[in-house]
Design a protein around this motif. Structure first.
Motif, PDB file in Angstrom:
ATOM      1  N   ALA A   1       0.897  -1.207  -0.075  1.00  0.00           N
ATOM      2  CA  ALA A   1      -0.069  -0.023  -0.031  1.00  0.00           C
ATOM      3  C   ALA A   1       0.571   1.378  -0.201  1.00  0.00           C
ATOM      4  N   ASP A   2       2.050   1.272   0.657  1.00  0.00           N
ATOM      5  CA  ASP A   2       2.786   2.517   0.744  1.00  0.00           C
ATOM      6  C   ASP A   2       3.349   3.000  -0.527  1.00  0.00           C
ATOM      7  N   ILE A   3       3.389   2.217  -1.555  1.00  0.00           N
ATOM      8  CA  ILE A   3       4.014   2.466  -2.739  1.00  0.00           C
ATOM      9  C   ILE A   3       3.030   2.808  -4.094  1.00  0.00           C
ATOM     10  N   LEU A   4       1.595   2.762  -3.446  1.00  0.00           N
ATOM     11  CA  LEU A   4       0.484   3.324  -4.452  1.00  0.00           C
ATOM     12  C   LEU A   4       0.650   4.479  -4.702  1.00  0.00           C
ATOM     13  N   THR A   5       0.710   4.902  -6.197  1.00  0.00           N
ATOM     14  CA  THR A   5       0.661   6.120  -6.465  1.00  0.00           C
ATOM     15  C   THR A   5      -0.959   7.004  -6.173  1.00  0.00           C
ATOM     16  N   GLN A   6      -0.835   8.165  -6.492  1.00  0.00           N
ATOM     17  CA  GLN A   6      -2.117   8.879  -6.669  1.00  0.00           C
ATOM     18  C   GLN A   6      -2.777   8.319  -7.935  1.00  0.00           C
ATOM     19  N   GLU A   7      -2.303   8.244  -8.776  1.00  0.00           N
ATOM     20  CA  GLU A   7      -3.023   7.978 -10.182  1.00  0.00           C
ATOM     21  C   GLU A   7      -3.215   6.332  -9.982  1.00  0.00           C
ATOM     22  N   GLU A   8      -2.829   5.723  -9.356  1.00  0.00           N
ATOM     23  CA  GLU A   8      -3.313   4.294  -8.977  1.00  0.00           C
ATOM     24  C   GLU A   8      -4.622   4.418  -8.165  1.00  0.00           C
ATOM     25  N   ILE A   9      -4.541   5.237  -7.250  1.00  0.00           N
ATOM     26  CA  ILE A   9      -5.659   5.427  -6.046  1.00  0.00           C
ATOM     27  C   ILE A   9      -6.898   6.173  -6.989  1.00  0.00           C
ATOM     28  N   ASP A  10      -6.633   6.899  -7.704  1.00  0.00           N
ATOM     29  CA  ASP A  10      -7.794   7.593  -8.474  1.00  0.00           C
ATOM     30  C   ASP A  10      -8.388   6.561  -9.282  1.00  0.00           C
ATOM     31  N   LEU A  11      -7.513   5.817 -10.083  1.00  0.00           N
ATOM     32  CA  LEU A  11      -7.839   4.963 -11.051  1.00  0.00           C
ATOM     33  C   LEU A  11      -9.137   3.753 -10.062  1.00  0.00           C
ATOM     34  N   LEU A  12      -8.197   3.463  -9.120  1.00  0.00           N
ATOM     35  CA  LEU A  12      -9.336   2.229  -8.105  1.00  0.00           C
ATOM     36  C   LEU A  12     -10.420   2.518  -7.545  1.00  0.00           C
ATOM     37  N   SER A  13     -10.693   3.929  -7.492  1.00  0.00           N
ATOM     38  CA  SER A  13     -11.749   4.472  -6.975  1.00  0.00           C
ATOM     39  C   SER A  13     -12.844   4.215  -7.749  1.00  0.00           C
ATOM     40  N   LYS A  14     -12.623   3.943  -9.075  1.00  0.00           N
ATOM     41  CA  LYS A  14     -13.617   3.677 -10.099  1.00  0.00           C
ATOM     42  C   LYS A  14     -14.238   2.419 -10.301  1.00  0.00           C
ATOM     43  N   ALA A  15     -13.231   1.499  -9.686  1.00  0.00           N
ATOM     44  CA  ALA A  15     -13.633  -0.071  -9.579  1.00  0.00           C
ATOM     45  C   ALA A  15     -14.852  -0.510  -9.333  1.00  0.00           C
ATOM     46  N   PRO A  16     -15.678  -1.454 -10.186  1.00  0.00           N
ATOM     47  CA  PRO A  16     -16.669  -1.931  -9.489  1.00  0.00           C
ATOM     48  C   PRO A  16     -16.735  -2.543  -7.992  1.00  0.00           C
ATOM     49  N   LYS A  17     -17.797  -2.491  -7.284  1.00  0.00           N
ATOM     50  CA  LYS A  17     -17.747  -2.853  -6.045  1.00  0.00           C
ATOM     51  C   LYS A  17     -17.467  -4.507  -6.058  1.00  0.00           C
ATOM     52  N   GLY A  18     -16.486  -5.127  -5.400  1.00  0.00           N
ATOM     53  CA  GLY A  18     -16.478  -6.530  -5.410  1.00  0.00           C
ATOM     54  C   GLY A  18     -15.458  -7.085  -6.227  1.00  0.00           C
ATOM     55  N   ARG A  19     -15.086  -6.193  -7.460  1.00  0.00           N
ATOM     56  CA  ARG A  19     -14.111  -6.604  -8.536  1.00  0.00           C
ATOM     57  C   ARG A  19     -12.959  -6.998  -7.781  1.00  0.00           C
ATOM     58  N   PHE A  20     -12.263  -6.153  -6.725  1.00  0.00           N
ATOM     59  CA  PHE A  20     -10.832  -6.350  -6.388  1.00  0.00           C
ATOM     60  C   PHE A  20     -10.733  -6.748  -4.770  1.00  0.00           C
ATOM     61  N   GLN A  21      -9.955  -7.492  -4.400  1.00  0.00           N
ATOM     62  CA  GLN A  21      -9.627  -7.273  -3.077  1.00  0.00           C
ATOM     63  C   GLN A  21      -8.214  -7.611  -2.719  1.00  0.00           C
ATOM     64  N   PHE A  22      -7.876  -6.642  -1.928  1.00  0.00           N
ATOM     65  CA  PHE A  22      -6.342  -6.438  -1.678  1.00  0.00           C
ATOM     66  C   PHE A  22      -5.812  -6.826  -0.498  1.00  0.00           C
ATOM     67  N   GLU A  23      -4.777  -7.914  -0.405  1.00  0.00           N
ATOM     68  CA  GLU A  23      -4.093  -8.337   0.696  1.00  0.00           C
ATOM     69  C   GLU A  23      -2.804  -7.574   1.101  1.00  0.00           C
TER      70      GLU A  23
END
Length: 534
Positions: free
Chosen positions: A235-257
């Motif tokens: 998580a600490d190396i996530l860029t803001q660009e990645e986070i902005d993209l992930l904000s649009k992901a369909p609910k339940g499509r991804f899960q992160f460990e």
């Protein structure tokens, strides 16, 4: 290649005799095993039995559990061959050689193959260390006839890790190799088209290359699918660009460990990790606010320099983020890892048997580790299941910290003997009434209603256990049904109405306990819960 290769999948829960029978029925020339810490003891026993039944069957071992002491392992175990490190290229060359040997009627002395140990007449030869392969040369293992609908599939899009954590085998290899992104998309589409339920990426740090990660995430976000994709990320190396993209992901499509492991700065340094928890926390909270991605945060017990109190702080730090799951693991001193080499330095005593789990260190005792295993069982059963959220809310505020609650609950389970026997699903709820009375010396009026609410939210509603109070009023139910038919109340025909003796939704939403009768409607179709009092 012209040879008959059959893949047989078993689990360590299968009966050894059944697995042996099925292997022998195939009348194989060679049996090859993938060896990991979780199946090694099973494989050792199975290999011995195969040889006892038919000594002409040759055994080949491969996988991480045999890749760091190949000669010693092969000397001490039945079998003829062992591949260290990556197996795809070496195995192919091995099979090619065996075919050519059979066609030429030569002796069984094997030619040098890089990465391969062979044993002939008690003498072990080694073909030398192999170079890391081109990861794009790996053959996709599935074909058009595979039945993987609704199954869990493990998938690899990269090998290696940019980090150097001492407890991890990935730290023994330098660099990260990525499979071509277009190929990855094509293979993921294969899983989507066949209705795979969950694809678990085994990549150590999927987002180590932001461009690659975003490319794959964007592709998956554009698909029409119910498949969920699980990634291990940092998580600490996530860029803001990645986070902005992930904000649009369909609910339940991804899960992160997300491997936190510890929040103690010195312990992090001891294992070659250099990012503090605050950075991780900020990124996790950003993603959590989107409400579309499940996040699992991991901790490890037994790290060098970590004692009971520092682990407690780490636990409370992670819990404060309120991730979807808190996963507590116990340090495994893997063969070939830097952590195993430093075991004596930290007074680490670990099991000599796979999975080589920590028993004690200079900083944490065997008894304390067992206590933390009870905490782990409580967090996994009650927090991670998400079926007891209201109950947990009620109790946690009564303790100095979340850890103190789970610690005390685990001790209560242990003293009652609940770890030593199977208890029913209803008893897992009843425990809280006993805990409230015997440990907190509290009145059970409010907690009984809260337990009833959580129980009804996840179980059949026509019956409740006898330790819960139920008051049935058919006239209320008839009135509600009439309102639904008249369009005055929006609900399906599959409803259940239950009377609570506190304002249960006020507690669920705001943590307020108020003695007041409320009829609650549970809509089994929409999942809506409606307070009829309002």
């Amino acid at each position: 290649m012209q040879y008959d290769c059959k893949i047989r999948e078993f689990t360590i829960n299968d009966r050894l005799e059944r697995v042996l029978e099925q292997i022998i029925q195939e009348k194989p020339d060679i049996v090859a095993f993938s060896c990991y810490i979780w199946n090694m003891r099973f494989i050792e026993e199975l290999a011995r039995l195969i040889k006892l039944v038919d000594d002409n069957i040759e055994i080949l071992y491969g996988g991480p559990e045999v890749s760091y002491n190949g000669e010693e392992f092969l000397q001490q175990h039945v079998g003829e061959y062992l591949i260290e490190g990556e197996g795809e290229q070496a195995f192919r060359e091995f099979i090619q050689y065996k075919i050519s040997l059979e066609n030429s009627n030569e002796t069984n002395a094997i030619q040098p193959i890089k990465g391969l140990y062979s044993k002939h007449l008690g003498v072990i030869t080694y073909g030398g260390q192999q170079e890391l392969m081109n990861i794009d040369d790996i053959v996709f293992p599935y074909n058009e006839k595979e039945d993987i609908n609704e199954k869990i599939v493990y998938y690899e899009a990269s090998r290696g890790c940019p980090f150097n954590c001492k407890y991890c085998l990935s730290s023994t290899f330098q660099g990260v190799r990525l499979i071509n992104a277009d190929r990855v998309k094509s293979e993921l589409k294969y899983f989507i088209d066949r209705g795979v339920r969950l694809v678990k990426f085994v990549d150590r740090t999927f987002n180590c290359n932001p461009k690659f990660a975003m490319d794959i995430w964007s592709f998956l976000m554009d698909q029409e699918t119910d498949t969920t994709f699980h990634f291990e990320i940092s998580a600490d190396i996530l860029t803001q660009e990645e986070i902005d993209l992930l904000s649009k992901a369909p609910k339940g499509r991804f899960q992160f460990e997300i491997g936190v492991q510890t929040t103690d700065i010195q312990v992090l340094k001891n294992i070659n990790r250099h990012k503090g928890f605050q950075t991780i926390k900020e990124k996790v909270l950003q993603i959590e606010a989107f409400g579309n991605i499940n996040q699992h945060l991991d901790l490890i017990v037994g790290l060098p320099g970590e004692d009971f109190e520092t682990f407690k702080r780490s636990f409370n730090d992670v819990y404060s983020v309120q991730p979807d799951k808190v996963q507590v693991g116990f340090l495994k001193l893997l063969r070939g890892s830097a952590m195993r080499e430093e075991a004596e330095k930290w007074g680490m005593v670990y099991s000599p048997y796979p999975p080589y789990e920590i028993l004690k260190t200079n900083h944490i005792s065997y008894e304390e580790i067992n206590t933390l295993k009870r905490v782990d069982e409580m967090i996994d059963k009650y927090y991670n299941s998400n079926k007891f959220d209201s109950i947990l809310k009620y109790f946690i505020e009564k303790f100095p910290s979340p850890f103190d609650f789970y610690f005390k609950l685990g001790e209560f389970f242990y003293e009652k003997g609940y770890f030593s026997r199977n208890i029913s699903s209803a008893e897992y709820y009843k425990v809280f009434l006993e805990f409230n009375k015997e440990v907190i010396n509290g009145d059970n009026f409010a907690i009984s209603e809260i337990v009833k609410y959580d129980y009804l939210s996840f179980n059949k509603k026509k019956w409740v256990p006898d330790f819960l109070t139920r008051e049935i009023d058919k006239s209320i139910e008839r009135l509600v049904i009439e309102k639904i038919k008249a369009g005055e109340l929006s609900a399906s025909k599959n409803i259940h109405i239950e009377k609570f003796f506190i304002d249960i939704l006020a507690f669920v939403e705001r943590g307020i306990v108020q003695k007041e009768g409320h009829y609650i409607l549970f809509d089994d179709v929409s999942g809506n819960i409606i307070d009829l009092h309002k």
